[in-house]
Design a protein around this motif. Structure first.
Motif, PDB file in Angstrom:
ATOM      1  N   ILE A 226       0.849  -1.195   0.000  1.00 38.39           N
ATOM      2  CA  ILE A 226       0.000   0.000   0.000  1.00 38.39           C
ATOM      3  C   ILE A 226       0.884   1.244   0.000  1.00 38.39           C
ATOM      4  CG2 ILE A 226      -1.729   1.311   1.318  1.00 38.39           C
ATOM      5  CD1 ILE A 226      -2.789  -1.426   2.363  1.00 38.39           C
ATOM      6  N   ILE A 227       1.896   1.250   0.848  1.00 34.92           N
ATOM      7  CA  ILE A 227       2.813   2.393   0.949  1.00 34.92           C
ATOM      8  C   ILE A 227       3.598   2.563  -0.352  1.00 34.92           C
ATOM      9  CG2 ILE A 227       4.837   3.326   2.153  1.00 34.92           C
ATOM     10  CD1 ILE A 227       2.424   3.496   3.916  1.00 34.92           C
ATOM     11  N   ALA A 228       4.063   1.457  -0.913  1.00 35.13           N
ATOM     12  CA  ALA A 228       4.846   1.544  -2.161  1.00 35.13           C
ATOM     13  C   ALA A 228       4.005   2.157  -3.282  1.00 35.13           C
ATOM     14  CB  ALA A 228       5.355   0.156  -2.553  1.00 35.13           C
ATOM     15  N   GLU A 229       2.712   1.801  -3.330  1.00 34.20           N
ATOM     16  CA  GLU A 229       1.850   2.390  -4.358  1.00 34.20           C
ATOM     17  C   GLU A 229       1.672   3.885  -4.116  1.00 34.20           C
ATOM     18  OE1 GLU A 229      -1.029   4.146  -6.629  1.00 34.20           O
ATOM     19  OE2 GLU A 229      -1.313   3.959  -4.467  1.00 34.20           O
ATOM     20  N   LEU A 230       1.578   4.293  -2.837  1.00 32.40           N
ATOM     21  CA  LEU A 230       1.424   5.725  -2.536  1.00 32.40           C
ATOM     22  C   LEU A 230       2.589   6.510  -3.127  1.00 32.40           C
ATOM     23  CD1 LEU A 230       0.268   5.767   1.215  1.00 32.40           C
ATOM     24  CD2 LEU A 230      -1.150   5.960  -0.842  1.00 32.40           C
ATOM     25  N   VAL A 231       3.789   5.981  -2.947  1.00 34.52           N
ATOM     26  CA  VAL A 231       4.991   6.668  -3.434  1.00 34.52           C
ATOM     27  C   VAL A 231       4.990   6.689  -4.968  1.00 34.52           C
ATOM     28  CG1 VAL A 231       7.505   6.624  -3.498  1.00 34.52           C
ATOM     29  CG2 VAL A 231       6.297   6.075  -1.362  1.00 34.52           C
ATOM     30  N   ALA A 232       4.764   5.525  -5.570  1.00 29.03           N
ATOM     31  CA  ALA A 232       4.800   5.437  -7.034  1.00 29.03           C
ATOM     32  C   ALA A 232       3.671   6.265  -7.663  1.00 29.03           C
ATOM     33  CB  ALA A 232       4.679   3.972  -7.465  1.00 29.03           C
TER      34      ALA A 232
END
Lengths: 270, 270
Positions: free
Chosen positions: B249-255
């Protein structure tokens, strides 16, 4: 579902011959767009517009209605969140905008999406474009344009209706069925308060409620009392605090968009 | 005003000694933040936090409440729009976020603003930062994290509560007083439907409603029927369609943030 109710019978207004006569008159002029607020226009009206080279837009408060518009041949879906003035659904702009963008992208067919509901500044335009919209649709923000001409003029300049809008904060709207029978966001006033009284009748279904209150609306449009106007407006009314030429409103949109995107670049470290 | 009602008696929960005992326990651990959902924490609790070097956050549904938080010594205001889960006000995120940012900037004092309500993707983070927030606050989006552990586990993996969340669309929430006596956004369920029946009683005022329903909530947290869970959640539930590790979830927020800001750059012509 409330937004279903708000939209699914949207073509009902087209049963009145007056709506079709409006279209006939419009096509006698060099119009650039036909936009429908409740539901898709009838398919034959869409075809007539396309034959005249005029694109057709329609407002949507849910992805389901956006897809229905696209299936009906609508070219531009206006994704309008809960914040908006007039007829509006339950889903907030921040959730609705990307949901409609994604639903239409997955469908294919190139339907454009304009974001509506809560937009009055350039940084809000940047937000709308950040989540995937191709552009924005604004209504309320132009009600305090210097060029706007509804309501009784006062010596100070702004009309009585504009004075009411200038005085209102973002909490000073209500979403009620009292305007048309469908939920619409209105400026809070003595009129909306009266309909909120415990002993007030329930609003009639569309189109009867509008028939019931249209004379009262006419009278209130001539009101000299800012607390007694009947005015659809979005929550952005809290930011409508001065009368400005429309050109200034547009210039701020451009400058504010630039500033917001530069700020994002700084955050990203570019 | 509804959001006034939602917030103004927020410190009421602190009359219960249990809230203060929670704070005492928290301070025995290396905590990084104290956040209060309804109103500012009592001033002595804020002072205690500051003496321990712990910043204090508080949720706000209007600029007025944000300013009150800042006056009370709160360090971080969480501007939470109508879209959000749990206790939430009437003003949509797209209007509320910049309004609170501007009100606190005009006041001075350096209170930080986190945007909440409707955020589940990186492009929504970009939108929040575009309108002026320093960061975002997310709750609902983590309820379908693989690590989330509430509700009866099923053989397929997701708990019964998570199954209910996965199945829900953005229209499948309601904002009602039935959870605590104050308006809170909840997953629509047979429980919320029952309270919407014509012959259902009105909810009790806070804190009595929570006392009334807490045993029922406990039972529903052990429900094996996804249509009978009691769960606060925001409209972003429509985008919570798979169980993912929190890290994803966090990785998608950044990307997603990166992608959104690049798209804005392209639009700006850079």
């Amino acid at each position: 579902l409330p937004d279903d109710e708000a939209r699914s019978e949207g073509t009902l207004g087209w049963l009145h011959s007056i709506a079709r006569s409006h279209v006939e008159i419009a096509f006698r002029h060099p119009i650039k767009l036909i936009a429908n607020a409740l539901g898709s226009p009838p398919v034959d009206v869409i075809e007539q517009a396309h034959q005249a080279g005029v694109p057709v837009a329609a407002l949507a408060g849910s992805a389901k209605h956006a897809l229905r518009h696209a299936d009906n041949g609508v070219d531009i879906v206006i994704a309008q969140g809960h914040e908006a003035g007039g007829h509006t659904g339950e889903i907030g702009s921040m959730v609705l905008w990307p949901e409609i963008c994604d639903a239409l992208a997955a469908r294919g067919g190139g339907t454009a999406v304009l974001a509506a509901g809560g937009i009055g500044t350039g940084r809000q335009v940047a937000a709308a474009l950040a989540v995937g919209a191709s552009g924005v649709w604004m209504g309320s923000a132009f009600l305090t344009a210097a060029e706007y001409d509804l309501g009784v003029r006062t010596e100070e300049g702004p009309s009585v209706i504009q004075q009411a809008l200038l005085a209102a904060g973002s909490s000073d709207t209500v979403r009620r069925r009292i305007y048309s029978g469908k939920p619409a966001r209105l400026l809070k006033s003595r009129w909306t308060d009266a309909w909120d009284e415990a002993d007030a009748p329930d609003p009639l279904p569309m189109p009867l409620q509008n028939v019931l209150v249209s004379e009262a609306h006419q009278r209130m449009s001539r009101s000299t009392d800012p607390t007694a106007v009947a005015m659809p407006v979005g929550q952005i009314v809290g930011r409508m605090n001065e009368i400005r030429p429309a050109a200034e409103i547009i210039a701020e949109l451009v400058a504010g968009f630039e500033e917001a995107t530069r700020r994002l670049d700084t955050i990203r470290g570019n």
